[in-house]
Each structure stands twice: as C-alpha cells, then as structure tokens.
Design an enzyme around this catalytic site. Structure first.
Site, PDB file in Angstrom:
ATOM      1  N   TRP A  85       0.803  -1.212   0.000  1.00 26.58           N
ATOM      2  CA  TRP A  85       0.000   0.000   0.000  1.00 26.58           C
ATOM      3  C   TRP A  85       0.836   1.262   0.000  1.00 26.58           C
ATOM      4  O   TRP A  85       0.499   2.245  -0.670  1.00 26.58           O
ATOM      5  CB  TRP A  85      -0.987  -0.023   1.164  1.00 26.58           C
ATOM      6  CG  TRP A  85      -1.980  -1.123   0.989  1.00 26.58           C
ATOM      7  CD1 TRP A  85      -2.109  -2.258   1.748  1.00 26.58           C
ATOM      8  CD2 TRP A  85      -2.958  -1.236  -0.060  1.00 26.58           C
ATOM      9  NE1 TRP A  85      -3.104  -3.057   1.236  1.00 26.58           N
ATOM     10  CE2 TRP A  85      -3.639  -2.464   0.136  1.00 26.58           C
ATOM     11  CE3 TRP A  85      -3.314  -0.429  -1.125  1.00 26.58           C
ATOM     12  CZ2 TRP A  85      -4.660  -2.882  -0.714  1.00 26.58           C
ATOM     13  CZ3 TRP A  85      -4.325  -0.850  -1.978  1.00 26.58           C
ATOM     14  CH2 TRP A  85      -4.995  -2.065  -1.761  1.00 26.58           C
ATOM     15  N   ASP A 118      -0.795   6.577   6.656  1.00 23.34           N
ATOM     16  CA  ASP A 118      -1.898   5.675   6.366  1.00 23.34           C
ATOM     17  C   ASP A 118      -2.029   4.719   7.549  1.00 23.34           C
ATOM     18  O   ASP A 118      -1.197   3.850   7.761  1.00 23.34           O
ATOM     19  CB  ASP A 118      -1.606   4.906   5.080  1.00 23.34           C
ATOM     20  CG  ASP A 118      -2.715   3.938   4.691  1.00 23.34           C
ATOM     21  OD1 ASP A 118      -3.655   3.732   5.496  1.00 23.34           O
ATOM     22  OD2 ASP A 118      -2.638   3.372   3.584  1.00 23.34           O
ATOM     23  N   LYS A 149     -11.519  -1.834   8.726  1.00 21.19           N
ATOM     24  CA  LYS A 149     -10.628  -2.692   9.511  1.00 21.19           C
ATOM     25  C   LYS A 149     -11.068  -2.673  10.979  1.00 21.19           C
ATOM     26  O   LYS A 149     -11.686  -3.602  11.456  1.00 21.19           O
ATOM     27  CB  LYS A 149      -9.180  -2.215   9.398  1.00 21.19           C
ATOM     28  CG  LYS A 149      -8.743  -1.795   8.001  1.00 21.19           C
ATOM     29  CD  LYS A 149      -8.579  -2.959   7.054  1.00 21.19           C
ATOM     30  CE  LYS A 149      -7.977  -2.497   5.732  1.00 21.19           C
ATOM     31  NZ  LYS A 149      -7.749  -3.595   4.794  1.00 21.19           N
TER      32      LYS A 149
END
Length: 368
Positions: free
Chosen positions: A104, A179, A203
């Site tokens: 990511w 992030d 999440k």
C-alpha cells in the site's frame, strides 16, 4: 444460526463487533423512534447531524485528538487519500518524501505525483533493502526539511509488517502523513506527532464506505484554490463535512463501534487484548518446528495481519479449504504473497485466535 462458531479473519471489509451488529439490526427499520432508518435519513437533518457530532466526539475521546486537529468522515476510501494528500499539502513544494514498506505504501508513492507537479522521493524502500521482510528504521529515512511531507504506512496488511515503535520526526522536519487504515484504534499513539492521518474504516472502525481523516489545522492553509472542491480538505472543513453527501450509514455504524470500544475500556484496554491475540498466534507459528513459516523479522511483525505459510503451496491451499469447513473463514493470503493471512482486528475475539491455533496444531499432526 450455525452451531459452529464462525470467525472472520478477512483483512477487510472485516469483522465487526456482534453487539454493534445487533444494535444496527434493532434500529434497521426505525432509528430512535423516527419511523425510518439511518440509510434513508437526510444528511442535513438534526438527527443525522447528532449522529455525526457524537461519532466525532467519541473518536476524539478515544484517540485524545488535540483541539487544533480537524476530523473528517469522507468518501472515496484510503486510496483516494494518496492523491488528496498531495493535491492539498504539496502545493508550492518541489518534493514529497515517501517511505515504501509494502504493497500500500508503494501504491501511494506511485499515485501521489499523478495530479501534481511535485516529485516523489523514496526516502526508504523496504523492498529493496529487506525484500519486505523488515522495516527501515525512521532514523535512516532520507528526508529533507524542505519536503512537503513524509508519507508512510504504519501497518502493511498485505505483507504483514508493522512499525512497533511508532515513528516520530524531530522538530523542524516536514509533517508526517500516515496511512493508518489497518491499525487506527488498535493501540495508543500521540496524534500530535502527525500532520495528517487517514484510515479506511473497514478494519477497526466500521464498514467500507467511510474514510477518517485527522488533519492539523494549520496545514489547511496549504490547500490551494485551483483543485476541485470535492478534493479540497478546506472545503469539507468549512462546510462541516457537508460539502457533498457524506457516507451516512457507515458513519452511523462507525459511531456504534466507537461506543462499543469505550465499553471495552478504550484503546489502551483493546491494545492489551490485541497483544495477547498476536502473541498467541505467533507462538503457535514459532512453536511448530518450521511447519508454519512467518518470514517477517520479529520486531517488524504485524499484530493486525499475521502472514504465514507452509513449505508447500498445495498444502497452503488445503489448509485454507479445511479451515473454512471449521468456521475459520477468509484465511487465504493476498494474491501476490500467497500462503495464509489472519487479520486480528479489534472485533476478533481471543476465542477466534485460539480456535485457529487449535486447528493449526491438528492440521500439522495430520500433514506434518
């Protein structure tokens, strides 16, 4: 309802607390006597504005967010923030420093320059240094105090890596942009160490569809006027999150998750439980005599996303199939990594991890 417990180990959209789902079930057709559900409620109504306000205040309390930070609940997912952070915070700068530690953060570094004239400098590359088996120490990041900001992902869901010692830059350095999609609310940290934090909800926060952005107020002065308003942080702040229709139902569910987390004792208490869950699973892997393999350096292992495999792709596939029949669902590793991945987010109970360990031991007895 199945007599066999079902445990959802998906990396996201992920498991939600049962208590939250039951509350949502009860309020599905009639929210607090209004006669209609949240998903059919005007985002500008007093009732939804109350939901939004309480969600923000509960999040602020859980994370001890300072008053000089603004909170937004945006659409577009965390991947949209790859571009929004650059468009809003890099105007007038020559470069962004990016730390690449896995899938990511690599994608973020590739996307950030696409809609700006700012170049991305790779401050550290965990793939080149460690083949994504370890993390480059923050003291060794090659950053400039003239950069717009330093971007990194604190936890890599695909590769199973996590900074255990939360990175912090010295005074006078560019702001950290992080992030935190796969770990926000899973452990304590100091919000004031960051310029901007963003996290996809699916999440530890709530369902897919809402992205939390926490931004230091002074950074809003960087937001240029020549970008579309929907991508401008200042626009959303000035409109109290109502520039366009916010993701109302995901915000509602996220608010329920925040309240549930408070009943668990808050972030400090859930961090202690998360540590036990991760230790339980890693002990099983390390104690298997090499039957199960986790390739990550010990102090870089993720407590949220545990990756492991056997020495056989065929055996890995059989493991996932048999685990599914035991109610241990969605353990297949990411397509580019293979093997297995168990995500241990806040709502995953310790009983789920213990059931997984029991199955792992049984599987090893039969095929080891």
């Amino acid at each position: 309802m199945s007599a066999q417990p079902i445990y959802n180990f998906s990396a996201g959209p992920a498991v939600l607390p049962e208590a939250v789902l039951r509350t949502a079930q009860q309020e599905m057709l009639d929210y607090c006597g209004t006669g209609f559900p949240v998903m059919a409620m005007s985002h500008r109504s007093d009732m939804f504005m109350s939901i939004l306000h309480h969600a923000e205040q509960d999040l602020r309390r859980l994370l001890n967010i300072p008053n000089n930070y603004k909170v937004l609940f945006l659409q577009g997912g965390a991947t949209t923030q790859f571009n929004m952070t650059a468009m809003n915070l890099a105007h007038g700068f020559e470069r962004i420093d990016a730390v690449v530690t896995g899938n990511w953060s690599r994608l973020a570094a590739e996307q950030m320059p696409l809609l700006t004239d700012v170049k991305v400098h790779i401050a550290a590359h965990g793939g080149e240094l460690f083949d994504y088996k370890d993390l480059p120490d923050a003291d060794n990041w090659e950053i400039s105090n003239h950069s717009a900001f330093v971007h990194f992902a604190i936890n890599e869901t695909v590769n199973g890596l996590q900074y255990q010692n939360v990175p912090k830059l010295s005074d006078g350095m560019p702001p950290l942009v992080c992030d935190m999609s796969s770990e926000l609310l899973s452990r304590e940290f100091n919000v004031a160490d960051y310029g901007l934090i963003y996290a996809g909800a699916q999440k530890n926060i709530g369902p897919a569809g809402v992205t939390v952005v926490i931004i230091r107020e002074d950074l809003l002065d960087r937001c240029p006027k020549n970008i579309p308003s929907v991508f401008n942080y200042r626009t959303h702040i000035e409109k109290d999150g109502m520039y366009n229709t916010p993701p109302t139902y995901p915000i509602y569910i996220s608010g329920l998750v925040f309240r549930w987390l408070q009943t668990q004792g808050g972030v400090k208490a859930i961090e202690a439980v998360n540590n036990i869950k991760a230790e339980t699973l890693y002990d099983a892997i390390d104690g298997s005599g090499g039957f199960y393999i986790n390739p990550i350096t010990a102090n870089a292992r993720s407590k949220m996303n545990v990756v492991f495999k056997t020495d056989s792709g065929k055996l890995d596939k059989l493991f996932v199939q048999e685990a599914d029949l035991r109610g241990l669902r969605l353990l297949k590793g990411y397509k580019t990594v293979g093997g297995m991945r168990a995500s241990l987010y806040n709502a995953m109970p310790l009983a789920g991890v213990e059931a997984l360990v029991e199955f792992m031991q049984d599987f090893q007895r039969r095929y080891g």
